[in-house]
Design a protein around this motif. Structure first.
Motif, PDB file in Angstrom:
ATOM      1  N   VAL A   1       0.837  -1.202   0.000  1.00 37.31           N
ATOM      2  CA  VAL A   1       0.000   0.000   0.000  1.00 37.31           C
ATOM      3  C   VAL A   1       0.871   1.251   0.000  1.00 37.31           C
ATOM      4  O   VAL A   1       0.625   2.206  -0.770  1.00 37.31           O
ATOM      5  CB  VAL A   1      -0.950  -0.001   1.215  1.00 37.31           C
ATOM      6  CG1 VAL A   1      -1.678   1.337   1.325  1.00 37.31           C
ATOM      7  CG2 VAL A   1      -1.952  -1.139   1.119  1.00 37.31           C
TER       8      VAL A   1
ATOM      9  N   PHE B   1       2.541   1.663  -3.358  1.00 36.93           N
ATOM     10  CA  PHE B   1       1.537   2.088  -4.334  1.00 36.93           C
ATOM     11  C   PHE B   1       1.286   3.590  -4.245  1.00 36.93           C
ATOM     12  O   PHE B   1       1.231   4.287  -5.273  1.00 36.93           O
ATOM     13  CB  PHE B   1       0.241   1.313  -4.099  1.00 36.93           C
ATOM     14  CG  PHE B   1      -0.957   1.877  -4.819  1.00 36.93           C
ATOM     15  CD1 PHE B   1      -1.121   1.672  -6.182  1.00 36.93           C
ATOM     16  CD2 PHE B   1      -1.916   2.599  -4.128  1.00 36.93           C
ATOM     17  CE1 PHE B   1      -2.223   2.196  -6.841  1.00 36.93           C
ATOM     18  CE2 PHE B   1      -3.023   3.122  -4.783  1.00 36.93           C
ATOM     19  CZ  PHE B   1      -3.183   2.921  -6.143  1.00 36.93           C
ATOM     20  N   LEU B   2       1.152   4.094  -3.030  1.00 40.61           N
ATOM     21  CA  LEU B   2       0.901   5.529  -2.850  1.00 40.61           C
ATOM     22  C   LEU B   2       2.100   6.359  -3.320  1.00 40.61           C
ATOM     23  O   LEU B   2       1.925   7.417  -3.944  1.00 40.61           O
ATOM     24  CB  LEU B   2       0.591   5.824  -1.377  1.00 40.61           C
ATOM     25  CG  LEU B   2      -0.714   5.217  -0.847  1.00 40.61           C
ATOM     26  CD1 LEU B   2      -0.855   5.478   0.650  1.00 40.61           C
ATOM     27  CD2 LEU B   2      -1.919   5.773  -1.603  1.00 40.61           C
TER      28      LEU B   2
ATOM     29  N   LEU C   1       2.127   6.207  -7.098  1.00 37.44           N
ATOM     30  CA  LEU C   1       1.039   7.037  -7.603  1.00 37.44           C
ATOM     31  C   LEU C   1       1.428   8.510  -7.572  1.00 37.44           C
ATOM     32  O   LEU C   1       1.143   9.262  -8.520  1.00 37.44           O
ATOM     33  CB  LEU C   1      -0.230   6.790  -6.786  1.00 37.44           C
ATOM     34  CG  LEU C   1      -1.485   7.558  -7.212  1.00 37.44           C
ATOM     35  CD1 LEU C   1      -1.894   7.154  -8.630  1.00 37.44           C
ATOM     36  CD2 LEU C   1      -2.628   7.293  -6.235  1.00 37.44           C
TER      37      LEU C   1
ATOM     38  N   THR D   1       1.356   0.810 -11.575  1.00 37.74           N
ATOM     39  CA  THR D   1       0.545   1.427 -10.524  1.00 37.74           C
ATOM     40  C   THR D   1      -0.879   0.889 -10.553  1.00 37.74           C
ATOM     41  O   THR D   1      -1.448   0.538  -9.513  1.00 37.74           O
ATOM     42  CB  THR D   1       0.528   2.960 -10.687  1.00 37.74           C
ATOM     43  OG1 THR D   1       1.864   3.462 -10.700  1.00 37.74           O
ATOM     44  CG2 THR D   1      -0.229   3.616  -9.540  1.00 37.74           C
ATOM     45  N   VAL D   2      -1.453   0.815 -11.739  1.00 40.75           N
ATOM     46  CA  VAL D   2      -2.828   0.329 -11.865  1.00 40.75           C
ATOM     47  C   VAL D   2      -2.918  -1.154 -11.497  1.00 40.75           C
ATOM     48  O   VAL D   2      -3.880  -1.579 -10.847  1.00 40.75           O
ATOM     49  CB  VAL D   2      -3.352   0.574 -13.294  1.00 40.75           C
ATOM     50  CG1 VAL D   2      -4.733  -0.038 -13.476  1.00 40.75           C
ATOM     51  CG2 VAL D   2      -3.407   2.069 -13.590  1.00 40.75           C
TER      52      VAL D   2
ATOM     53  N   GLY E   1      -2.952  -1.393  -7.916  1.00 38.49           N
ATOM     54  CA  GLY E   1      -4.231  -0.868  -7.454  1.00 38.49           C
ATOM     55  C   GLY E   1      -5.348  -1.896  -7.589  1.00 38.49           C
ATOM     56  O   GLY E   1      -6.207  -2.013  -6.708  1.00 38.49           O
TER      57      GLY E   1
ATOM     58  N   LEU F   1      -4.884  -4.426  -4.750  1.00 37.56           N
ATOM     59  CA  LEU F   1      -5.306  -3.874  -3.453  1.00 37.56           C
ATOM     60  C   LEU F   1      -6.819  -3.708  -3.386  1.00 37.56           C
ATOM     61  O   LEU F   1      -7.427  -3.890  -2.318  1.00 37.56           O
ATOM     62  CB  LEU F   1      -4.608  -2.525  -3.213  1.00 37.56           C
ATOM     63  CG  LEU F   1      -3.086  -2.591  -3.044  1.00 37.56           C
ATOM     64  CD1 LEU F   1      -2.507  -1.187  -2.897  1.00 37.56           C
ATOM     65  CD2 LEU F   1      -2.699  -3.452  -1.853  1.00 37.56           C
ATOM     66  N   ALA F   2      -7.437  -3.382  -4.523  1.00 35.87           N
ATOM     67  CA  ALA F   2      -8.898  -3.255  -4.542  1.00 35.87           C
ATOM     68  C   ALA F   2      -9.554  -4.604  -4.275  1.00 35.87           C
ATOM     69  O   ALA F   2     -10.543  -4.697  -3.539  1.00 35.87           O
ATOM     70  CB  ALA F   2      -9.357  -2.698  -5.880  1.00 35.87           C
TER      71      ALA F   2
END
Length: 360
Positions: free
Chosen positions: A117, A120-121, A124, A151-152, A155, A158-159
């Motif tokens: 996480v 990723f941030l 991003l 990145t996607v 994401g 994580l989603a």
């Protein structure tokens, strides 16, 4: 140098720093995922093997069913066990996950997700800084595609975790490829910030390219699940036929979901994103009509996008047909993802066409 140019250069430098920083955090997450697998207890990972072995033994030793009829005896043969003809044919429980049911392994897994996480941030923010440095969407060259794609992809992972899906087993495989993707981006594909060619100055850039990147990320998740399905299916088959897999295969594969679960997961994610891939091609055709005056030019990128669409359409059709479920459909899925990979890397790097804007 003007103030605006200096500001853009500074933002580009910040973007590069953030991308490298995200790689460092992803590396920490990678080692945490490794620790999750290493510390995962092996005391529970044999339950699938036990279930399969017990099932196979019971079927092999159980006597044929007999029914007496008017002084005679009719012998009814046991039904044959279907192994690969249909998804979910085996009654096999899902594995406990990479942590193997061990508390210490689970702790490392949760640490790995937390680091993912954070990375990723940071990544991003790096992508956003890149966009700010050129004052446009960061999709003008392969370097920008790569950092956005990774990145996607993270994401999406994580989603799925946020939606309480059992996908933490995907973490190690995902982060490994993300690190390879970013390493390729910063060493081979890096391109300095620059403005777009006139053909790309359109709102269709945000619609067409963003959906293409998202579709690729979901197709990637489906491809990883398909690869693992092929390994897990072969493993379950070997157990069911009396074989004895190696210790490493047992330790790794027993912690994954059952092959039927992996097959179902791969099919669902591919089927869910396929309509969006269809929209991506249609949006690209509309954009081509605005930019070049023709909706379809048989440009290499357009051609391979269509080939990819056909390949995934064949996979989904085969997956919905009883005779092509399981491994046969999985092979088609891998061919389809191979077409997508060639469209993403091969066409952009090795084939020249109307979509070649910045060398790579």
């Amino acid at each position: 140098m003007t103030l605006a140019a200096a500001t853009n250069e500074h933002l580009a430098s910040i973007s590069n720093t953030l991308i490298y920083s995200s790689m460092a955090v992803y590396t920490l997450a990678f080692f945490a995922y490794i620790a999750e697998w290493l510390f995962g207890s092996r005391s529970k990972v044999a339950r699938t093997a036990a279930a399969l072995t017990a099932e196979g033994t019971a079927k092999a030793s159980a006597p044929a069913v007999t029914v007496k009829q008017a002084g005679g005896t009719a012998v009814l043969e046991r039904p044959k066990v279907v192994v690969r003809s249909a998804s979910g044919a085996r009654d096999v429980p899902d594995g406990p996950g990479a942590h193997g049911g061990d508390a210490q392994g689970d702790l490392y897994g949760r640490i790995a997700v937390s680091l993912t996480v954070l990375a990723f941030l940071v990544e991003l923010a790096g992508v956003a800084s890149r966009a700010a440095s050129v004052q446009r969407a960061p999709w003008g060259n392969m370097y920008e595609f790569n950092i956005t794609f990774s990145t996607v992809a993270v994401g999406v992972y994580l989603a799925l975790l946020a939606l309480k899906k059992n996908v933490r087993w995907l973490g190690l495989f995902l982060i490994t490829t993300v690190l390879l993707d970013l390493g390729l981006a910063v060493t081979v594909l890096y391109t300095a910030s620059d403005q777009l060619v006139p053909a790309l100055h359109s709102y269709w850039l945000y619609i067409h390219v963003s959906t293409a990147i998202f579709c690729g990320a979901v197709f990637y998740v489906g491809a990883v699940a398909t690869i693992l399905y092929l390994f897990k299916d072969a493993y379950e088959t070997k157990l069911q036929t009396g074989g004895k897999p190696g210790a490493f295969a047992t330790s790794v594969l027993e912690r994954l979901p059952a092959s039927a679960s992996l097959d179902k997961f791969a099919y669902r994610v591919n089927a869910a994103v396929f309509p969006l891939w269809t929209f991506t091609i249609i949006a690209g055709a509309i954009w081509a009509g605005d930019a070049w005056g023709r909706y379809w030019n048989w440009d290499p990128k357009e051609t391979w996008s269509f080939i990819t669409w056909v390949a995934y359409a064949c996979y989904l059709h085969a997956r919905a047909t009883a005779g092509w479920k399981g491994r046969k459909a999985a092979y088609l899925a891998m061919i389809a993802f191979g077409c997508w990979l060639f469209n993403y890397y091969g066409v952009n790097i090795f084939v020249s066409g109307k979509h070649s804007y910045a060398g790579v």
